[in-house]
Write a protein that holds these residues in place. Structure first.
Motif, PDB file in Angstrom:
ATOM      1  N   ARG A 180       5.400   6.006   0.771  1.00 53.76           N
ATOM      2  CA  ARG A 180       4.020   5.874   1.246  1.00 53.76           C
ATOM      3  C   ARG A 180       3.086   6.751   0.403  1.00 53.76           C
ATOM      4  O   ARG A 180       2.014   6.321  -0.007  1.00 53.76           O
ATOM      5  CB  ARG A 180       3.908   6.260   2.717  1.00 53.76           C
ATOM      6  CG  ARG A 180       2.528   6.022   3.299  1.00 53.76           C
ATOM      7  CD  ARG A 180       2.412   6.410   4.776  1.00 53.76           C
ATOM      8  NE  ARG A 180       3.391   5.767   5.617  1.00 53.76           N
ATOM      9  CZ  ARG A 180       4.455   6.389   6.140  1.00 53.76           C
ATOM     10  NH1 ARG A 180       4.670   7.660   5.900  1.00 53.76           N
ATOM     11  NH2 ARG A 180       5.299   5.731   6.904  1.00 53.76           N
ATOM     12  N   ALA A 181       3.524   7.978   0.124  1.00 54.33           N
ATOM     13  CA  ALA A 181       2.708   8.892  -0.680  1.00 54.33           C
ATOM     14  C   ALA A 181       2.538   8.347  -2.100  1.00 54.33           C
ATOM     15  O   ALA A 181       1.437   8.419  -2.665  1.00 54.33           O
ATOM     16  CB  ALA A 181       3.346  10.278  -0.716  1.00 54.33           C
ATOM     17  N   GLU A 182       3.588   7.780  -2.683  1.00 50.69           N
ATOM     18  CA  GLU A 182       3.510   7.214  -4.031  1.00 50.69           C
ATOM     19  C   GLU A 182       2.566   6.003  -4.049  1.00 50.69           C
ATOM     20  O   GLU A 182       1.762   5.848  -4.964  1.00 50.69           O
ATOM     21  CB  GLU A 182       4.899   6.811  -4.531  1.00 50.69           C
ATOM     22  CG  GLU A 182       4.902   6.122  -5.868  1.00 50.69           C
ATOM     23  CD  GLU A 182       4.247   6.931  -6.986  1.00 50.69           C
ATOM     24  OE1 GLU A 182       3.613   6.312  -7.863  1.00 50.69           O
ATOM     25  OE2 GLU A 182       4.352   8.170  -6.986  1.00 50.69           O
ATOM     26  N   LEU A 183       2.659   5.161  -3.040  1.00 54.28           N
ATOM     27  CA  LEU A 183       1.777   4.001  -2.951  1.00 54.28           C
ATOM     28  C   LEU A 183       0.324   4.459  -2.796  1.00 54.28           C
ATOM     29  O   LEU A 183      -0.573   3.923  -3.453  1.00 54.28           O
ATOM     30  CB  LEU A 183       2.182   3.097  -1.786  1.00 54.28           C
ATOM     31  CG  LEU A 183       1.310   1.876  -1.535  1.00 54.28           C
ATOM     32  CD1 LEU A 183       1.277   0.957  -2.759  1.00 54.28           C
ATOM     33  CD2 LEU A 183       1.802   1.116  -0.310  1.00 54.28           C
ATOM     34  N   GLN A 184       0.097   5.463  -1.969  1.00 56.12           N
ATOM     35  CA  GLN A 184      -1.255   5.974  -1.773  1.00 56.12           C
ATOM     36  C   GLN A 184      -1.813   6.551  -3.082  1.00 56.12           C
ATOM     37  O   GLN A 184      -2.975   6.307  -3.425  1.00 56.12           O
ATOM     38  CB  GLN A 184      -1.271   7.043  -0.683  1.00 56.12           C
ATOM     39  CG  GLN A 184      -2.660   7.450  -0.261  1.00 56.12           C
ATOM     40  CD  GLN A 184      -2.635   8.276   1.016  1.00 56.12           C
ATOM     41  OE1 GLN A 184      -1.603   8.793   1.435  1.00 56.12           O
ATOM     42  NE2 GLN A 184      -3.781   8.389   1.642  1.00 56.12           N
ATOM     43  N   ARG A 185      -0.980   7.268  -3.852  1.00 54.18           N
ATOM     44  CA  ARG A 185      -1.420   7.796  -5.151  1.00 54.18           C
ATOM     45  C   ARG A 185      -1.769   6.653  -6.104  1.00 54.18           C
ATOM     46  O   ARG A 185      -2.768   6.703  -6.809  1.00 54.18           O
ATOM     47  CB  ARG A 185      -0.326   8.674  -5.777  1.00 54.18           C
ATOM     48  CG  ARG A 185      -0.319  10.096  -5.276  1.00 54.18           C
ATOM     49  CD  ARG A 185       0.594  10.982  -6.119  1.00 54.18           C
ATOM     50  NE  ARG A 185       1.999  10.631  -6.024  1.00 54.18           N
ATOM     51  CZ  ARG A 185       2.831  11.042  -5.082  1.00 54.18           C
ATOM     52  NH1 ARG A 185       2.402  11.853  -4.129  1.00 54.18           N
ATOM     53  NH2 ARG A 185       4.090  10.677  -5.083  1.00 54.18           N
ATOM     54  N   ALA A 186      -0.935   5.613  -6.105  1.00 51.58           N
ATOM     55  CA  ALA A 186      -1.178   4.471  -6.989  1.00 51.58           C
ATOM     56  C   ALA A 186      -2.487   3.770  -6.619  1.00 51.58           C
ATOM     57  O   ALA A 186      -3.267   3.395  -7.506  1.00 51.58           O
ATOM     58  CB  ALA A 186      -0.010   3.490  -6.928  1.00 51.58           C
ATOM     59  N   LEU A 187      -2.734   3.593  -5.330  1.00 50.42           N
ATOM     60  CA  LEU A 187      -3.970   2.944  -4.890  1.00 50.42           C
ATOM     61  C   LEU A 187      -5.188   3.791  -5.249  1.00 50.42           C
ATOM     62  O   LEU A 187      -6.211   3.265  -5.689  1.00 50.42           O
ATOM     63  CB  LEU A 187      -3.934   2.691  -3.381  1.00 50.42           C
ATOM     64  CG  LEU A 187      -2.982   1.590  -2.910  1.00 50.42           C
ATOM     65  CD1 LEU A 187      -2.798   1.656  -1.397  1.00 50.42           C
ATOM     66  CD2 LEU A 187      -3.476   0.227  -3.345  1.00 50.42           C
TER      67      LEU A 187
END
Length: 192
Positions: free
Chosen positions: A110-117
């Motif tokens: 979730r944290a990686e996806l949030q960083r990517a977004l």
């Protein structure tokens, strides 16, 4: 077919017309087989269909006027003209997507996806929504459309998601970028 079934069929047909075979990543098969349909998956489909109904009504007739002359409103989020929302639905234990492997999205994913977004220049805004927030949004949409609110659905049946606002022209490429990422179940363009 009753009115609710007709609206659901129209919404599913509309969603089906927005994505083509080239938009879906190749399947990742695991060694085990799972049941193709489960009750929570049907509720997830109902959420996606209601999002399509609400967004389609807002775009077609201004049914959900936000008070902004050039924008439309989908649920609790206002989307400016020329932009759409992309729902990035996260994996749950009941996801039928084989890449989810029957597991919830991890905190690290979730944290990686949030960083990517956050780093994605095409993304104007990304709002994380919990299962409970999405369930409340779903109930509000059902009530505003005049459809009966399901009594058997629970917040746990609806996946967490990032609701992403992008330019209409970028919607397809954003959808393709996030489909198939670890922890992502489905990506749906709303109001296309």
């Amino acid at each position: 077919m009753n009115a609710t079934e007709e609206r659901l069929a129209d919404a599913l047909r509309t969603v089906g017309e927005t994505i083509g075979p080239e938009d879906v990543p190749p399947p990742r098969f695991t060694g085990r087989r799972r049941a193709a349909f489960r009750r929570p998956m049907l509720l997830t489909a109902a959420v996606a269909a209601s999002a399509a109904i609400v967004a389609g009504g807002a775009v077609a007739g201004g049914a959900l006027s936000s008070g902004h002359e050039n924008g439309h409103k989908t649920g609790a989020l206002t989307v400016p003209a020329g932009e759409v929302q992309v729902e990035v639905n996260l994996c749950t234990r009941t996801s039928s997507n084989a890449s989810c492997e029957g597991k919830e999205m991890t905190g690290a994913q979730r944290a990686e996806l949030q960083r990517a977004l956050k780093a994605d220049r095409r993304v104007r805004e990304a709002v994380y929504m919990t299962k409970k927030q999405r369930f409340e949004r779903f109930k509000a949409r059902m009530e505003s459309s005049g459809a009966p609110t399901p009594s058997s659905g629970l917040p746990r049946d609806i996946p967490e998601a990032f609701i992403v606002t992008v330019a209409r022209a970028d919607a397809k490429s954003v959808m393709q970028s996030y489909l198939g990422r670890p922890g992502v179940d489905t990506v749906i363009v709303v109001g296309r």
